[in-house]
Scaffold this active site. Structure first.
Site, short mmCIF file in Angstrom:
data_model
loop_
_atom_site.label_atom_id
_atom_site.label_comp_id
_atom_site.label_asym_id
_atom_site.label_seq_id
_atom_site.Cartn_x
_atom_site.Cartn_y
_atom_site.Cartn_z
N GLY A 51 0.79 -1.23 0.00
CA GLY A 51 0.00 0.00 0.00
C GLY A 51 0.82 1.27 0.00
O GLY A 51 0.35 2.32 0.41
N CYS A 52 2.04 1.19 -0.47
CA CYS A 52 2.92 2.35 -0.52
C CYS A 52 3.15 2.70 -1.99
O CYS A 52 3.43 1.82 -2.79
CB CYS A 52 4.24 2.02 0.17
N VAL A 53 3.01 3.98 -2.34
CA VAL A 53 3.21 4.40 -3.73
C VAL A 53 4.64 4.10 -4.16
O VAL A 53 4.88 3.59 -5.25
CB VAL A 53 2.89 5.91 -3.89
#
Length: 176
Positions: free
Chosen positions: A80-82
């Site tokens: 869930g991290c860009v």
């Protein structure tokens, strides 16, 4: 409930120090954090403006130790991290130590902040860190919602990996 006296003193001191944009919390909330994380929060609270705090994050990024290439695997990747972020813990003498890396300098700075703030703490101390401590850093104006979410995901993965490493270490002790 009304704020405690310690909380009010903390708020007054914060305002006098010119850090009124950084939320103040009761001293007990900060006291529960690992010692190194408290130092980092104190350092960020002394920085008067968002751009300087942003630069402080980049300074942390530059201090991050080399990350082993073989550890760049999905199980170490923050979901869930860009940006791409990897985190690996190790337990030594009942304390946890982390290494991390990212492909983005700002995210690397956030990872370095957590690595520095949590390394050397006990598993119990790490598991007790609440995500809202990020408000104490005064980075709200510098981080986009997706970066803040990524930071929270980093903390959650570090806590999950701490628990896994602790359980593995305990199991190894029982087998010995």
């Amino acid at each position: 409930p009304p704020p405690s006296r310690a909380g009010l003193r903390s708020r007054r001191a914060s305002v006098r120090a010119g850090a009124s944009r950084v939320p103040a919390v009761a001293a007990a909330d900060v006291d529960a954090l690992p010692a190194e994380l408290k130092k980092i929060i104190g350092a960020f609270q002394m920085v008067p403006d968002p751009m300087s705090r942003y630069k402080q994050l980049l300074f942390f990024a530059a201090k991050l130790k080399d990350f082993p290439e073989e550890a760049r695997v999905d199980e170490n990747k923050v979901p869930g991290c860009v940006s791409q972020v990897w985190v690996v813990p190790r337990i030594e003498d009942d304390k946890v130590y982390f290494v991390a890396d990212s492909d983005s300098q700002l995210t690397k700075g956030l990872a370095a902040l957590l690595v520095t703030g949590l390394s050397g703490a006990t598993p119990k101390e790490i598991m007790a860190v609440e995500p809202d401590f990020v408000e104490l850093l005064g980075l709200g104006q510098s981080l986009t919602p997706s970066r803040t979410n990524g930071f929270m995901n980093m903390l959650r993965l570090m806590q999950k990996k701490t628990l896994e490493a602790f359980m593995a270490a305990e199991a190894a002790k029982e087998e010995a």
